[in-house]
Design a protein around this motif. Structure first.
Motif, PDB file in Angstrom:
ATOM      1  N   VAL A   5      49.288  11.763 184.450  1.00 32.37           N
ATOM      2  CA  VAL A   5      49.182  10.308 184.513  1.00 32.37           C
ATOM      3  C   VAL A   5      48.534   9.800 183.230  1.00 32.37           C
ATOM      4  N   THR A   6      48.727   8.539 182.959  1.00 32.19           N
ATOM      5  CA  THR A   6      48.080   7.936 181.792  1.00 32.19           C
ATOM      6  C   THR A   6      46.597   7.727 182.093  1.00 32.19           C
ATOM      7  N   ASP A   7      45.805   7.526 181.059  1.00 34.95           N
ATOM      8  CA  ASP A   7      44.382   7.255 181.256  1.00 34.95           C
ATOM      9  C   ASP A   7      44.181   6.003 182.102  1.00 34.95           C
ATOM     10  N   LYS A   8      45.000   4.986 181.870  1.00 35.25           N
ATOM     11  CA  LYS A   8      44.886   3.734 182.620  1.00 35.25           C
ATOM     12  C   LYS A   8      45.189   3.957 184.102  1.00 35.25           C
ATOM     13  N   ARG A  36      46.314  14.290 181.261  1.00 36.75           N
ATOM     14  CA  ARG A  36      45.457  14.083 182.432  1.00 36.75           C
ATOM     15  C   ARG A  36      46.272  14.180 183.719  1.00 36.75           C
ATOM     16  N   HIS A  37      45.724  14.907 184.699  1.00 38.75           N
ATOM     17  CA  HIS A  37      46.293  14.953 186.047  1.00 38.75           C
ATOM     18  C   HIS A  37      45.658  13.835 186.862  1.00 38.75           C
ATOM     19  N   ALA A  38      46.314  13.446 187.932  1.00 37.53           N
ATOM     20  CA  ALA A  38      45.756  12.428 188.825  1.00 37.53           C
ATOM     21  C   ALA A  38      44.443  12.951 189.425  1.00 37.53           C
ATOM     22  N   ALA A  88      34.776  13.899 193.228  1.00 33.56           N
ATOM     23  CA  ALA A  88      36.041  13.598 192.548  1.00 33.56           C
ATOM     24  C   ALA A  88      36.300  14.685 191.519  1.00 33.56           C
ATOM     25  N   ALA A  89      37.490  15.247 191.565  1.00 36.53           N
ATOM     26  CA  ALA A  89      37.888  16.285 190.612  1.00 36.53           C
ATOM     27  C   ALA A  89      38.822  15.664 189.576  1.00 36.53           C
ATOM     28  N   HIS A  90      38.475  15.850 188.325  1.00 32.97           N
ATOM     29  CA  HIS A  90      39.278  15.343 187.211  1.00 32.97           C
ATOM     30  C   HIS A  90      39.738  16.536 186.387  1.00 32.97           C
ATOM     31  N   THR A  91      41.047  16.653 186.208  1.00 35.95           N
ATOM     32  CA  THR A  91      41.607  17.782 185.468  1.00 35.95           C
ATOM     33  C   THR A  91      42.364  17.270 184.265  1.00 35.95           C
ATOM     34  N   ILE A  92      42.037  17.834 183.114  1.00 37.02           N
ATOM     35  CA  ILE A  92      42.724  17.475 181.879  1.00 37.02           C
ATOM     36  C   ILE A  92      43.205  18.764 181.225  1.00 37.02           C
ATOM     37  N   ASP A  93      44.510  18.849 180.975  1.00 38.85           N
ATOM     38  CA  ASP A  93      45.074  19.972 180.241  1.00 38.85           C
ATOM     39  C   ASP A  93      44.947  19.662 178.758  1.00 38.85           C
ATOM     40  N   LEU A  94      44.572  20.653 177.991  1.00 41.03           N
ATOM     41  CA  LEU A  94      44.450  20.462 176.545  1.00 41.03           C
ATOM     42  C   LEU A  94      45.332  21.492 175.859  1.00 41.03           C
ATOM     43  N   LYS A  95      46.417  21.018 175.306  1.00 35.32           N
ATOM     44  CA  LYS A  95      47.349  21.898 174.607  1.00 35.32           C
ATOM     45  C   LYS A  95      46.894  22.014 173.153  1.00 35.32           C
ATOM     46  N   LEU A  96      46.669  23.251 172.710  1.00 38.05           N
ATOM     47  CA  LEU A  96      46.148  23.463 171.360  1.00 38.05           C
ATOM     48  C   LEU A  96      47.205  23.916 170.363  1.00 38.05           C
ATOM     49  N   SER A  97      48.388  24.285 170.851  1.00 39.91           N
ATOM     50  CA  SER A  97      49.436  24.678 169.914  1.00 39.91           C
ATOM     51  C   SER A  97      50.810  24.406 170.517  1.00 39.91           C
ATOM     52  N   VAL A  98      51.776  24.239 169.640  1.00 40.83           N
ATOM     53  CA  VAL A  98      53.163  24.074 170.034  1.00 40.83           C
ATOM     54  C   VAL A  98      53.959  25.054 169.194  1.00 40.83           C
ATOM     55  N   ASP A  99      54.711  25.892 169.854  1.00 41.49           N
ATOM     56  CA  ASP A  99      55.512  26.899 169.148  1.00 41.49           C
ATOM     57  C   ASP A  99      54.672  27.714 168.171  1.00 41.49           C
ATOM     58  N   GLY A 100      53.433  27.993 168.536  1.00 37.33           N
ATOM     59  CA  GLY A 100      52.560  28.805 167.690  1.00 37.33           C
ATOM     60  C   GLY A 100      51.869  28.040 166.579  1.00 37.33           C
TER      61      GLY A 100
END
Length: 130
Positions: free
Chosen positions: A19-22, A69-71, A47-59
């Motif tokens: 979801v978006t931050d808003k 961000r997840h809901a 309240a559980a807040h989960t944020i995925d942080l992708k650090l690389s794309v294709d290496g």
């Protein structure tokens, strides 16, 4: 959707539940209403807040990473520490989606009825149905 109707917006764990931050902020406010209703009745939740942080794309590294961000979810535990109920907001409908440990279905409750959500979570916490 009507209360008690199985949800058509299950959490899939995939990109669909980003979801978006808003949107997350709006959902967090709606969950805070339920959390307050539970607090007044002596039930602790978080309240559980989960944020995925992708650090690389294709290496290749991404400068500063790319957060997704997840809901947010509201979680209620039993006195023994088991998760007995969780609630999140439907990303499209804006309804509360209540999942109870003892049930296979997700109950859908309109956003205008946080008291019903609190009642469902209380029932799950104390082993009964409202």
């Amino acid at each position: 959707m009507t209360p008690g109707q199985p949800a058509t917006e299950p959490r899939t764990g995939g990109h669909e539940d980003y979801v978006t931050d808003k949107t997350a902020e709006r959902h967090d406010l709606a969950l805070a209403v339920v959390q307050q209703l539970l607090r007044v009745r002596g039930v602790r939740s978080f309240a559980a807040h989960t944020i995925d942080l992708k650090l690389s794309v294709d290496g290749r590294p991404i400068p500063l990473g790319k957060p997704q961000r997840h809901a947010p979810e509201l979680v209620v535990h039993s006195a023994a520490g088991w998760v007995v109920a969780t609630v999140t907001m439907g990303p499209r409908s804006g309804s509360y989606l209540v999942s109870m440990r003892d049930g296979g279905n997700i109950e859908t409750v309109p956003a205008e009825n946080p008291e019903k959500v609190a009642s469902l979570m209380l029932a799950a916490r104390f082993g009964g149905r409202p």
